[in-house]
Scaffold this motif. Sequence first.
Motif, short mmCIF file in Angstrom:
data_model
loop_
_atom_site.label_atom_id
_atom_site.label_comp_id
_atom_site.label_asym_id
_atom_site.label_seq_id
_atom_site.Cartn_x
_atom_site.Cartn_y
_atom_site.Cartn_z
N LYS A 7 0.84 -1.19 0.00
CA LYS A 7 0.00 0.00 0.00
C LYS A 7 0.88 1.24 0.00
CE LYS A 7 -4.32 -1.56 2.10
NZ LYS A 7 -5.35 -1.28 3.12
N HIS A 31 1.40 -0.33 -5.73
CA HIS A 31 0.51 0.25 -4.73
C HIS A 31 -0.93 -0.18 -4.97
CE1 HIS A 31 3.63 3.70 -4.05
NE2 HIS A 31 4.02 2.54 -3.57
N GLU A 32 -1.78 0.02 -3.95
CA GLU A 32 -3.14 -0.50 -4.04
C GLU A 32 -4.02 0.25 -5.03
OE1 GLU A 32 -3.76 2.73 -0.95
OE2 GLU A 32 -2.14 1.46 -1.66
N ARG A 66 0.24 -6.21 1.25
CA ARG A 66 -1.16 -5.78 1.31
C ARG A 66 -1.57 -5.33 -0.08
NH1 ARG A 66 -1.20 -2.42 7.09
NH2 ARG A 66 -0.74 -4.24 8.38
N GLY A 67 -2.84 -5.00 -0.24
CA GLY A 67 -3.30 -4.54 -1.54
C GLY A 67 -3.44 -5.70 -2.51
N GLN A 109 -1.47 -13.45 -2.74
CA GLN A 109 -2.70 -12.66 -2.84
C GLN A 109 -3.93 -13.55 -2.75
OE1 GLN A 109 -2.68 -9.88 -6.10
NE2 GLN A 109 -4.90 -9.72 -6.19
#
Length: 300
Positions: A7, A31-32, A66-67, A109
């Motif tokens: 993120k 990035h997200e 994350r993301g 993921q």
Amino acid sequence: MILILSKNQETTTNEVVKWLSLMKKKFIRVHEDEVFEIKVFQKRIFLESSRNRFFLDEITSTWYRRGGLRFNRSHFENESVNNHMDEHQHWLEDYVLKKIESKKTINKQSNSHVNKLLVLEEAKKIGLDIPDFFLASNTNDVALNETIIKPITGNITLDFITQHSDGIMYTTIVEEFEESDFFITFFQEKIEKDFEIRSFYLNGKIWSTAIISQNDEQTKTDFRIYNHNKPNRNVRYVLPKEIEAKICLLMETLDINCGSLDFIKSGNKYYFLEVNSVGHFLGVSSICNYSLEKEIAQYL
């Protein structure tokens, strides 16, 4: 090439990236808010966003922090064509994700969110002690002051309250009965703690920290209700070998090769509470001089 899915300005990722830069390793940080187009160039799959571009076969290792990867799909006026192409694009995206996850990977993921109830059941099968728990929609059968409640989920983002902020639901002791029913809630036996333990796991290696939270009323039930004026003492800790072996078996069963696990030490027992594959760990890494961010960079 190392692929990092994270993120914007996520602190843990920033620290790992510093080590990768120091080691002069090439990496791409996604990035997200990025959306990728899947293309083919010279018979090779090529991914492109407004910020990054790379060939799929260039990726040698991946860290899902994350993301995640998001894709732009083409849409067509003809509904039949649109439905067919939507399915076509889904399987192309699925192929890309699976190819990435076939590389050397820290988490994935596709299984980034674990189900706490299933994790507790697996932990019990493996032989870890866990506090008794149950689900209920009222407090009729709850033992007051001997039971706690906590969310079934992990921490949630409360964007409906305030934009771009994380809301934490803390562990709470049930001290009185509720008059009416409510949505199904997770109840768990309250264990009297000697102290809490946070263990960080990475591909078979374990670093543990004892969190002395019982001497402060503010942190006694949940150490995450931090007392910044009088912080809990955190010290290096070594779990018994049989507990570490069960941790490794649990993580292998869950197909997660990195994460933080929470335990309660009570007398001669170690009670397993939960595992978080994307939890914070920089605090204990710094205090105990574990340099976990360096360990992650070196693994990648």
